[in-house]
Write a protein that holds these residues in place. Structure first.
Motif, PDB file in Angstrom:
ATOM      1  N   SER A   1      -9.103   0.341   0.532  1.00  0.00           N
ATOM      2  CA  SER A   1     -10.722   0.812   1.105  1.00  0.00           C
ATOM      3  C   SER A   1     -11.373   1.877  -0.657  1.00  0.00           C
ATOM      4  O   SER A   1     -11.532   2.913  -0.391  1.00  0.00           O
ATOM      5  CB  SER A   1     -11.432   0.961   2.421  1.00  0.00           C
ATOM      6  OG  SER A   1     -12.416   0.859   1.847  1.00  0.00           O
ATOM      7  N   GLY A   2     -12.156   0.697  -1.363  1.00  0.00           N
ATOM      8  CA  GLY A   2     -12.895   1.130  -2.519  1.00  0.00           C
ATOM      9  C   GLY A   2     -12.137   1.946  -3.540  1.00  0.00           C
ATOM     10  O   GLY A   2     -12.781   2.136  -4.329  1.00  0.00           O
TER      11      GLY A   2
ATOM     12  N   ASP B   1      -9.955  -2.815  -4.168  1.00  0.00           N
ATOM     13  CA  ASP B   1     -10.062  -3.282  -2.918  1.00  0.00           C
ATOM     14  C   ASP B   1     -11.423  -4.661  -3.464  1.00  0.00           C
ATOM     15  O   ASP B   1     -12.271  -5.910  -3.127  1.00  0.00           O
ATOM     16  CB  ASP B   1     -10.326  -3.666  -1.805  1.00  0.00           C
ATOM     17  CG  ASP B   1     -11.154  -2.318  -1.229  1.00  0.00           C
ATOM     18  OD1 ASP B   1     -11.764  -1.780  -2.135  1.00  0.00           O
ATOM     19  OD2 ASP B   1     -11.164  -2.601  -0.231  1.00  0.00           O
ATOM     20  N   GLN B   2     -12.117  -4.506  -4.921  1.00  0.00           N
ATOM     21  CA  GLN B   2     -12.980  -5.029  -5.403  1.00  0.00           C
ATOM     22  C   GLN B   2     -13.136  -6.142  -5.850  1.00  0.00           C
ATOM     23  O   GLN B   2     -11.749  -6.190  -6.652  1.00  0.00           O
ATOM     24  CB  GLN B   2     -13.935  -3.739  -5.784  1.00  0.00           C
ATOM     25  CG  GLN B   2     -14.721  -2.474  -5.034  1.00  0.00           C
ATOM     26  CD  GLN B   2     -15.346  -2.674  -3.893  1.00  0.00           C
ATOM     27  OE1 GLN B   2     -16.043  -3.157  -3.773  1.00  0.00           O
ATOM     28  NE2 GLN B   2     -14.872  -2.387  -3.326  1.00  0.00           N
TER      29      GLN B   2
ATOM     30  N   ARG C   1      -3.052  -4.601   4.394  1.00  0.00           N
ATOM     31  CA  ARG C   1      -4.099  -3.378   4.421  1.00  0.00           C
ATOM     32  C   ARG C   1      -3.244  -2.397   4.754  1.00  0.00           C
ATOM     33  O   ARG C   1      -2.244  -2.395   5.527  1.00  0.00           O
ATOM     34  CB  ARG C   1      -4.863  -4.114   5.782  1.00  0.00           C
ATOM     35  CG  ARG C   1      -5.467  -5.260   6.014  1.00  0.00           C
ATOM     36  CD  ARG C   1      -6.254  -5.502   7.704  1.00  0.00           C
ATOM     37  NE  ARG C   1      -7.114  -6.657   7.275  1.00  0.00           N
ATOM     38  CZ  ARG C   1      -6.899  -8.034   7.849  1.00  0.00           C
ATOM     39  NH1 ARG C   1      -5.755  -7.997   8.419  1.00  0.00           N
ATOM     40  NH2 ARG C   1      -7.949  -8.647   7.841  1.00  0.00           N
ATOM     41  N   TYR C   2      -4.258  -1.142   4.375  1.00  0.00           N
ATOM     42  CA  TYR C   2      -3.941  -0.050   4.214  1.00  0.00           C
ATOM     43  C   TYR C   2      -2.960   0.258   5.668  1.00  0.00           C
ATOM     44  O   TYR C   2      -4.747   0.039   6.776  1.00  0.00           O
ATOM     45  CB  TYR C   2      -4.583   1.014   3.618  1.00  0.00           C
ATOM     46  CG  TYR C   2      -3.658   2.210   3.528  1.00  0.00           C
ATOM     47  CD1 TYR C   2      -2.227   2.767   2.822  1.00  0.00           C
ATOM     48  CD2 TYR C   2      -4.757   3.640   3.874  1.00  0.00           C
ATOM     49  CE1 TYR C   2      -2.193   3.711   2.780  1.00  0.00           C
ATOM     50  CE2 TYR C   2      -4.470   4.906   3.738  1.00  0.00           C
ATOM     51  CZ  TYR C   2      -3.243   5.399   3.136  1.00  0.00           C
ATOM     52  OH  TYR C   2      -2.412   6.181   3.162  1.00  0.00           O
TER      53      TYR C   2
ATOM     54  N   LYS D   1      -7.916   4.942   2.707  1.00  0.00           N
ATOM     55  CA  LYS D   1      -9.270   4.362   3.718  1.00  0.00           C
ATOM     56  C   LYS D   1      -8.700   2.941   4.343  1.00  0.00           C
ATOM     57  O   LYS D   1      -8.439   2.081   3.233  1.00  0.00           O
ATOM     58  CB  LYS D   1     -10.475   4.770   4.033  1.00  0.00           C
ATOM     59  CG  LYS D   1     -10.900   6.330   4.226  1.00  0.00           C
ATOM     60  CD  LYS D   1     -10.434   6.808   5.481  1.00  0.00           C
ATOM     61  CE  LYS D   1     -11.721   8.229   5.243  1.00  0.00           C
ATOM     62  NZ  LYS D   1     -10.645   8.523   6.509  1.00  0.00           N
ATOM     63  N   THR D   2      -8.171   1.795   5.240  1.00  0.00           N
ATOM     64  CA  THR D   2      -8.067   0.664   5.176  1.00  0.00           C
ATOM     65  C   THR D   2      -9.666   0.133   5.267  1.00  0.00           C
ATOM     66  O   THR D   2     -10.624   0.450   5.312  1.00  0.00           O
ATOM     67  CB  THR D   2      -7.406   0.211   7.063  1.00  0.00           C
ATOM     68  OG1 THR D   2      -6.517   0.949   6.932  1.00  0.00           O
ATOM     69  CG2 THR D   2      -7.970  -0.935   6.522  1.00  0.00           C
ATOM     70  N   PRO D   3      -9.596  -0.808   4.533  1.00  0.00           N
ATOM     71  CA  PRO D   3     -10.731  -2.088   3.655  1.00  0.00           C
ATOM     72  C   PRO D   3     -10.937  -2.348   5.342  1.00  0.00           C
ATOM     73  O   PRO D   3     -10.257  -2.516   6.330  1.00  0.00           O
ATOM     74  CB  PRO D   3     -10.161  -2.335   2.734  1.00  0.00           C
ATOM     75  CG  PRO D   3      -8.479  -3.014   3.335  1.00  0.00           C
ATOM     76  CD  PRO D   3      -8.347  -1.414   3.853  1.00  0.00           C
ATOM     77  N   SER D   4     -12.450  -2.959   5.367  1.00  0.00           N
ATOM     78  CA  SER D   4     -12.442  -3.875   6.029  1.00  0.00           C
ATOM     79  C   SER D   4     -11.973  -5.498   6.101  1.00  0.00           C
ATOM     80  O   SER D   4     -11.327  -5.629   4.701  1.00  0.00           O
ATOM     81  CB  SER D   4     -14.732  -3.731   5.868  1.00  0.00           C
ATOM     82  OG  SER D   4     -14.922  -5.070   4.396  1.00  0.00           O
ATOM     83  N   THR D   5     -12.570  -6.180   7.157  1.00  0.00           N
ATOM     84  CA  THR D   5     -11.694  -7.342   6.981  1.00  0.00           C
ATOM     85  C   THR D   5     -12.902  -8.239   5.778  1.00  0.00           C
ATOM     86  O   THR D   5     -11.718  -9.504   5.720  1.00  0.00           O
ATOM     87  CB  THR D   5     -11.920  -8.195   8.747  1.00  0.00           C
ATOM     88  OG1 THR D   5     -12.025  -6.620   9.978  1.00  0.00           O
ATOM     89  CG2 THR D   5     -11.510  -9.428   8.497  1.00  0.00           C
TER      90      THR D   5
ATOM     91  N   ASP E   1     -13.619  -7.243   3.119  1.00  0.00           N
ATOM     92  CA  ASP E   1     -13.002  -6.982   2.311  1.00  0.00           C
ATOM     93  C   ASP E   1     -12.588  -7.819   1.555  1.00  0.00           C
ATOM     94  O   ASP E   1     -11.792  -8.329   0.925  1.00  0.00           O
ATOM     95  CB  ASP E   1     -13.430  -5.540   1.904  1.00  0.00           C
ATOM     96  CG  ASP E   1     -14.981  -4.487   1.564  1.00  0.00           C
ATOM     97  OD1 ASP E   1     -15.758  -5.236   1.326  1.00  0.00           O
ATOM     98  OD2 ASP E   1     -14.808  -3.346   1.208  1.00  0.00           O
TER      99      ASP E   1
END
Length: 334
Positions: free
Chosen positions: A160-161, A164-165, A187-188, A197-201, A203
């Protein structure tokens, strides 16, 4: 998901395996034993391991000879009878060994732990990547496809961040257009004590959509094992922490000068090789309540190996020929 080493020297910053460094290589027997143990556990239900991925602890291509011996046993019709196409080797990218693998005359699946589409971002996440430039890894991947006809998979953990952008997805799309590959998005699986952190669904879906819009065959791999700390190295670290805590709370129950206390404890490793079948079935070490073949016991029983680059000129050459470690035909596992 099978391990080939205890710990890892490559030190990916998001991974639990490398937090305590590399303890040693697993023998071919120890690698195969993992599959044997799982088959034994499923015997009552009629289940059987049908696919094996070398994606557990360690870098498989840094333990090349033992890896090939294990693959030969798993592929042998007289042993596990797994088709070579049901075996996947995941590597952070060791170009010379990737090229060696292309000449083993086995249609193995090759996956590259990419995790970043640019050299600079990849080196910030995988410090060991400074030894293996991304261009050299991609050249070796193209060579593997040319020699085997097997499309390479690019493994990409979404943080996350961090990677994954949308700009990362566009960079990855351009990279994928230079070779025959598909992409597994992962997903992490968060590791306690690390900042990632794990990214959002949302993203994750957006990242996949950008790849597909650019003609990339991209899939989101279903996350498994979060409830049992199954990501690389997590369970080992959890057991090691529990063992250390238990050792810290323990107090002597007899005078140190008593005859019993004065008797030296004999470890299973002293009675037999830590890698032998006998050592593997010793049960509980006299010095702890940890099974001798657990990851904790393995980390102390296996002699360390020097964390030299397996791609260097001084790295040992593979000693197992295709004829000696596998049959001429692929196993008949349906």
């Amino acid at each position: 998901c099978v391990s080939t080493q205890v710990g890892c020297a490559y030190g990916c910053k998001f991974c639990a395996s490398g937090l305590d460094g590399l303890k040693g290589n697993l023998s071919a027997g120890r690698i195969v034993e993992q599959v044997f143990a799982l088959n034994s556990a499923m015997k009552g239900s009629g289940g059987r391991i049908g696919n094996v991925v070398f994606m557990g602890m360690g870098e498989p291509l840094a333990n090349y000879d033992n890896l090939l011996k294990a693959i030969g046993i798993l592929h042998d019709p007289g042993a596990f009878n797994l088709g070579a196409r049901r075996l996947t080797i995941s590597t952070v990218g060791v170009p010379r060994r990737m090229r060696d693998l292309a000449h083993e005359n086995l249609p193995l699946n090759l996956a590259i732990s990419l995790h970043a589409p640019t050299e600079s971002l990849r080196r910030s996440l995988i410090p060991w990547a400074e030894h293996f430039p991304l261009d050299a890894i991609l050249d070796a991947a193209r060579y593997y496809f040319e020699q085997t006809g097997r499309e390479v998979t690019l493994e990409y953990i979404l943080l996350s961040g961090i990677n994954d952008q949308p700009e990362h997805a566009r960079d990855l799309s351009r990279l994928c257009q230079t070779l025959r590959a598909n992409v597994n998005l992962i997903r992490y699986n968060a590791v306690e004590g690390l900042p990632f952190k794990t990214p959002s669904t949302e993203d994750v879906g957006r990242f996949q959509d950008i790849l597909r819009a650019n003609g990339v065959n991209a899939h989101v791999r279903r996350s498994r094992g979060r409830d049992i700390d199954a990501a690389c190295g997590q369970l080992r670290r959890k057991e090691m922490a529990a063992a250390e805590a238990a050792a810290g709370e323990a107090t002597p129950s007899m005078p140190l000068d008593s005859p019993v206390a004065a008797t030296p404890a004999i470890s299973p490793a002293a009675a037999s090789s830590s890698d032998s079948p006998v050592a593997a079935t010793r049960g509980v070490s006299p010095q702890s309540s940890i099974p001798c073949d657990s990851p904790v016991a393995l980390s102390s029983a296996i002699s360390p190996v020097a964390p030299a680059s397996p791609d260097s000129p001084t790295a040992p050459s593979p000693t197992v020929s295709p004829q000696s470690h596998s049959p001429s035909k692929e196993g008949s596992q349906p």
